[in-house]
Design an enzyme around this catalytic site. Sequence first.
Site, short mmCIF file in Angstrom:
data_model
loop_
_atom_site.label_atom_id
_atom_site.label_comp_id
_atom_site.label_asym_id
_atom_site.label_seq_id
_atom_site.Cartn_x
_atom_site.Cartn_y
_atom_site.Cartn_z
N PHE A 57 0.78 -1.14 0.00
CA PHE A 57 0.07 0.02 0.12
C PHE A 57 0.77 1.22 -0.06
O PHE A 57 1.80 1.44 0.81
CB PHE A 57 -0.82 0.06 1.14
N TYR A 59 1.07 5.23 0.11
CA TYR A 59 0.39 6.45 0.34
C TYR A 59 1.14 7.75 0.29
O TYR A 59 0.80 8.84 0.62
CB TYR A 59 -0.36 6.35 1.77
N GLY A 60 2.33 7.65 0.13
CA GLY A 60 3.42 8.89 0.17
C GLY A 60 4.31 8.66 -1.09
O GLY A 60 4.07 8.60 -2.18
N GLU A 134 12.57 1.42 3.90
CA GLU A 134 11.56 1.87 4.67
C GLU A 134 11.91 1.73 6.20
O GLU A 134 11.51 2.42 6.99
CB GLU A 134 10.39 1.23 4.46
#
Length: 230
Positions: A57, A59-60, A134
């Site tokens: 997912f 989102y940024g 990440e």
Amino acid sequence: MTRNATALKLTPELVAKTLRVVEDQGPEPNQTPISPAQLDALVSRIEAEADGDIWVFAYGSLMWNPGFTVSESEPALAYGWHRAFSLRIERLRATSAAPGLMLALRQGGSCAGRILKLPSETQRADLRTLLAREIRYAEVSDMVRWVPVRTSSGTRRVLTFWASARQCPLTESIRLEEAAVLIAQACGPAGSCAEYLHRTVCDLAKRNILDRNLWRLQEMVAARLTALPA
């Protein structure tokens, strides 16, 4: 209701005011870089939990800079989470003298983004690269988790980052006024926080994703940068 990227107050010219050459200061203070063995163990755990294809997912920054060849992608909505500039940083796009903020997922609300499929033929290598990007520190190795998202084809279980079921000392609820101050000041060897905000909001606007908090935040950062000397 949508927003157009051309209507942004935070312009490339204002972002340029925040950019400067900054030397790498090493790891974040009080954080231990994740070791190759720890990273390999995390990769193996996630592959075992995935039981097949892995979708992520975004989102940024993963939306505009995934760092791997995306084999499939589609819009998705994560319920129970929202994006917020709530991750305090002193490295990458900031320094200890001028700390900044990056995006995180926080509990509550909903978050529109995209899901990205890792190519099956390079899945393990791409997953390792993604996790190394990440999850940089051993202390936050649990800040990767599976969440359900809704897509046009139904509900899918996907991987996401910075979404902890418990409060993490690195993330906190930060008022937009404080966030604007930190984002306007921070720059590191990877660029500035204002640049990161600008690229993210531009990408959201192009995808017709309205995030009211980020739209307001870019206006506030733009106002601070406009007030700076030319």
